[in-house]
Design a protein around this motif. Structure first.
Motif, PDB file in Angstrom:
ATOM      1  N   UNK A  21       0.817  -1.221   0.000  1.00 42.66           N
ATOM      2  CA  UNK A  21       0.000   0.000   0.000  1.00 42.66           C
ATOM      3  C   UNK A  21       0.848   1.267   0.000  1.00 42.66           C
ATOM      4  N   UNK A  22       1.901   1.242  -0.817  1.00 40.46           N
ATOM      5  CA  UNK A  22       2.759   2.406  -0.992  1.00 40.46           C
ATOM      6  C   UNK A  22       2.324   3.084  -2.288  1.00 40.46           C
ATOM      7  N   UNK A  23       1.556   4.144  -2.157  1.00 42.18           N
ATOM      8  CA  UNK A  23       1.003   4.834  -3.332  1.00 42.18           C
ATOM      9  C   UNK A  23       2.037   5.767  -3.934  1.00 42.18           C
ATOM     10  N   UNK A  24       2.020   5.877  -5.268  1.00 45.02           N
ATOM     11  CA  UNK A  24       2.984   6.679  -6.006  1.00 45.02           C
ATOM     12  C   UNK A  24       2.342   7.942  -6.572  1.00 45.02           C
ATOM     13  N   UNK A  25       3.133   8.991  -6.820  1.00 43.01           N
ATOM     14  CA  UNK A  25       2.605  10.182  -7.489  1.00 43.01           C
ATOM     15  C   UNK A  25       2.107   9.838  -8.892  1.00 43.01           C
ATOM     16  N   UNK A  26       1.179  10.635  -9.436  1.00 40.53           N
ATOM     17  CA  UNK A  26       0.577  10.314 -10.738  1.00 40.53           C
ATOM     18  C   UNK A  26       1.572  10.171 -11.875  1.00 40.53           C
ATOM     19  N   UNK A  27       2.657  10.962 -11.895  1.00 40.97           N
ATOM     20  CA  UNK A  27       3.559  10.933 -13.053  1.00 40.97           C
ATOM     21  C   UNK A  27       4.216   9.576 -13.262  1.00 40.97           C
ATOM     22  N   UNK A  28       4.241   8.748 -12.221  1.00 40.83           N
ATOM     23  CA  UNK A  28       4.873   7.443 -12.364  1.00 40.83           C
ATOM     24  C   UNK A  28       4.012   6.442 -13.130  1.00 40.83           C
TER      25      UNK A  28
END
Length: 227
Positions: A21-28
């Protein structure tokens, strides 16, 4: 490395991030086609090498000498436009792989076991001529400071971290009895072009064989901003 191998590694990495559950920024999650349409509002990503990074250190043996990582945020010591003094990364390392022995002339960093198995570290002080000293090393581990002989194995269990200072040679692997480990890094600005001193000279990025289209662009592959 083959592009198909890089694509598979990134998808494995995405699955592990989702599991923890490690969410990433949208650009990834931008596709290569989406990057072709991105303007100068995304220059910080391009200029500071944010994003996906899969390396075999130019040696062609990713399964034993390799690392998958994401630079989430970073400043830029060469460009006054960017004033962040810090960086953050998240990494995936498999059993059998090694992150090779190196130090940084300027960067201080904390390496954090974010989940999975155990990370096994070895540390040495650097000599004046940048060799490996045989002197005891001060270990700074989650607020505890203690001394160990050079090259001693330091085990980081999930949730534990290790502070690494400039001129600390460090190498790490994963406990072979475990699965892949999610590794965090919080540091001063990261400059891979001029602040990595590998004990044995190594490259930085893989030579890529384009056997299929890229799933995600790597941090050194972004097209110029669309005007």
């Amino acid at each position: 490395m083959k592009r198909s191998e890089i694509n598979a590694i990134i998808k494995e990495f995405e699955a592990m991030l989702a599991e923890y559950r490690f969410a990433l920024p949208p650009f990834l999650s931008f596709t290569p086609e989406e990057w072709e349409e991105k303007g100068h509002e995304y220059d910080e990503i391009r200029d500071n090498a944010l994003g996906w990074d899969v390396t075999d250190y130019g040696e062609g043996h990713y399964d034993t000498l390799g690392l998958a990582l994401i630079t989430i945020r970073n400043g830029n010591v060469h460009n006054d436009k960017y004033t962040k003094t810090y960086a953050e990364k998240i990494m995936m390392l498999r059993p059998g792989q090694v992150s090779p022995n190196h130090f940084h002339w300027n960067k201080m960093e904390d390496i954090i076991n974010r989940g999975g198995g155990n990370i096994i570290f070895q540390l040495w002080n650097a000599t004046k001529d940048e060799g490996l000293a045989d002197t005891d090393v001060e270990i700074c581990q989650d607020g505890r400071r203690y001394m160990v002989p050079a090259g001693s194995k330091i085990v980081l269990k999930p949730g534990e971290s290790l502070s690494l200072y400039p001129y600390y040679y460090h190498e790490f692997t994963i406990d072979p009895a475990s699965g892949p480990v999610l590794i965090g890094e919080v540091s001063m600005c990261n400059d891979d072009n001029s602040d990595n001193r590998f004990y044995k000279p190594l490259g930085r990025f893989p030579t890529i064989e384009e056997d299929e289209p890229p799933y995600r662009l790597l941090c050194n592959e972004y097209p110029p901003a669309k005007d």
